[in-house]
Design a protein around this motif. Sequence first.
Motif, PDB file in Angstrom:
ATOM      1  N   HIS A   2      81.060   3.287  52.039  1.00 38.56           N
ATOM      2  CA  HIS A   2      80.057   4.386  51.891  1.00 38.56           C
ATOM      3  C   HIS A   2      79.136   5.166  52.808  1.00 38.56           C
ATOM      4  CE1 HIS A   2      77.789   0.356  53.002  1.00 38.56           C
ATOM      5  NE2 HIS A   2      76.459   1.220  53.088  1.00 38.56           N
ATOM      6  N   ILE A  13      77.208  15.102  43.777  1.00 34.72           N
ATOM      7  CA  ILE A  13      77.295  14.317  42.821  1.00 34.72           C
ATOM      8  C   ILE A  13      75.273  14.671  42.491  1.00 34.72           C
ATOM      9  CG2 ILE A  13      76.315  12.066  41.751  1.00 34.72           C
ATOM     10  CD1 ILE A  13      78.657  10.847  42.505  1.00 34.72           C
ATOM     11  N   TRP A  21      80.205   5.921  41.772  1.00 40.49           N
ATOM     12  CA  TRP A  21      79.677   6.682  41.631  1.00 40.49           C
ATOM     13  C   TRP A  21      81.329   7.958  41.816  1.00 40.49           C
ATOM     14  CZ3 TRP A  21      75.975   8.227  46.835  1.00 40.49           C
ATOM     15  CH2 TRP A  21      74.734   7.384  46.053  1.00 40.49           C
ATOM     16  N   MET A  80      76.389   1.443  37.145  1.00 40.80           N
ATOM     17  CA  MET A  80      75.716   2.464  37.886  1.00 40.80           C
ATOM     18  C   MET A  80      74.151   2.794  36.820  1.00 40.80           C
ATOM     19  SD  MET A  80      76.345   5.743  39.657  1.00 40.80           S
ATOM     20  CE  MET A  80      75.954   7.118  37.784  1.00 40.80           C
ATOM     21  N   PRO A  86      76.579   1.400  47.757  1.00 46.90           N
ATOM     22  CA  PRO A  86      76.517   1.876  46.297  1.00 46.90           C
ATOM     23  C   PRO A  86      77.389   0.872  45.753  1.00 46.90           C
ATOM     24  CG  PRO A  86      76.674   3.122  47.799  1.00 46.90           C
ATOM     25  CD  PRO A  86      76.305   1.655  48.941  1.00 46.90           C
ATOM     26  N   THR A 109      80.497   2.603  44.621  1.00 43.50           N
ATOM     27  CA  THR A 109      80.985   3.816  45.138  1.00 43.50           C
ATOM     28  C   THR A 109      81.991   4.656  44.266  1.00 43.50           C
ATOM     29  OG1 THR A 109      82.493   2.552  46.304  1.00 43.50           O
ATOM     30  CG2 THR A 109      81.205   3.162  48.135  1.00 43.50           C
ATOM     31  N   LEU A 158      71.123   7.635  41.862  1.00 44.49           N
ATOM     32  CA  LEU A 158      71.952   6.831  41.776  1.00 44.49           C
ATOM     33  C   LEU A 158      72.309   5.115  42.254  1.00 44.49           C
ATOM     34  CD1 LEU A 158      74.581   8.848  43.026  1.00 44.49           C
ATOM     35  CD2 LEU A 158      73.303   8.616  40.633  1.00 44.49           C
ATOM     36  N   SER A 207      81.127  11.620  40.014  1.00 43.85           N
ATOM     37  CA  SER A 207      80.978  13.040  40.402  1.00 43.85           C
ATOM     38  C   SER A 207      82.618  13.754  39.470  1.00 43.85           C
ATOM     39  CB  SER A 207      81.785  12.613  42.010  1.00 43.85           C
ATOM     40  OG  SER A 207      83.736  12.153  41.942  1.00 43.85           O
ATOM     41  N   GLY A 215      78.139  12.096  47.903  1.00 40.49           N
ATOM     42  CA  GLY A 215      77.462  12.044  47.349  1.00 40.49           C
ATOM     43  C   GLY A 215      76.044  12.831  47.233  1.00 40.49           C
TER      44      GLY A 215
END
Length: 361
Positions: A42, A54, A245, A204, A240, A242, A72, A249, A51
């Motif tokens: 990350h 997003i 995420w 998330m 996070p 990941t 997030l 996205s 990130g």
Amino acid sequence: MNNSVINFGAGPAKLPQVVLEKIHDHFLKWQNTGVSILELGHRTPEFAALGEKIETSIRTLLRVPNDYAVLLLPGGAQIQFAMLPMNLLADHQTLNYVETGYWSTMAIKEAQKYAKINLAASSKDDHFRTIPAIESWKIDPSAAYLHFTDNETIGGVEFPQVPAVDNMILVSDMSSNIFSRPIDFSRLGLIYACAQKNLGIAGMCLVIVRKDLLGKAMAQTPAVFNYDVESQQDSMQATPTTFAWYVASLMLDWIEEQGGVIEMNQRSLQKSQLLYDYLDGSELYRNEVDAKYRSRMKIPFTLRDASLEKKLFQQAHEEGLLYLQGHRSVGGARASLYNAMTVLEVEKLVEFLAAFATREL
Ligand code: PMP
């Protein structure tokens, strides 16, 4: 998802086919990194760029004003039930909550551990099939905020718009209808939504919070539960989620390509109307939600003869129409019509329900 089945589940829920294919294609090597997205640190520049992308997409799609932070956070929406009072109570004594179903009731139970709750309104006596008229709400003006659940995922009750409550910070659980229509932030201090419905996969939670509300958390708030800390750390106080995420996205790209939240809203109105019109005209099925507050995303229905339910689910399953069973707390049936569900797929559901009704009546 296999092309021949349709996933009507409540969440984790159906993803667009193209999103699944992209995940599949990029799985072993992501972009030019040489590694799988699952292995990517990350703290790498590539992940930092993801990130940023997003956040930009969320800000663009939802027209998030600049004085709001986009976070997030790890975990789903229930964690927010506790994080809200921890972070926002500050030196207030009470919190206003509006109770419209299962999830707002859960949010109240959790918040009660941290603060005195003023139940501003409840539709419990109406079996959570409506939303009490705003004129009847008993709001404590000294409270830190007023919480409402924008879409009750189990009851199928949705606020048509942000309630017109003035001089009070509004906080909303938008877990099951985020990115399905534009959001008017003018009265909203904070919104949150778990990702596993309209923003990808479980693990998330998206939080959008007005920046002047940050920095007031209770002293004992864990750092990972502190909005201010997470905001300063670009939502990376802890490692996070990941992969979630990354899927978010792709979902955001997809929503953009489809025409954004205005298009999502139009489709959701079309899809839900199709199903409501059929249910209302049928002899066998019934949706009992007050027509003014019927959800575009989640349509629960019962069969006039409940003994037919098992047969309905079995035959639906045989035809590839999956996970129509209602939540374990209420039974019956329900169809989740999140963004990834197409009009054609809802038409298939209606055709199946009609054929079943013809056979059974
Ligand atoms: N709020 C709403 C409106 C929900 O639909 C859900 C999950 N279905 C939750 C909260 C809880 O989310 P999680 O399971 O991610 O904690």
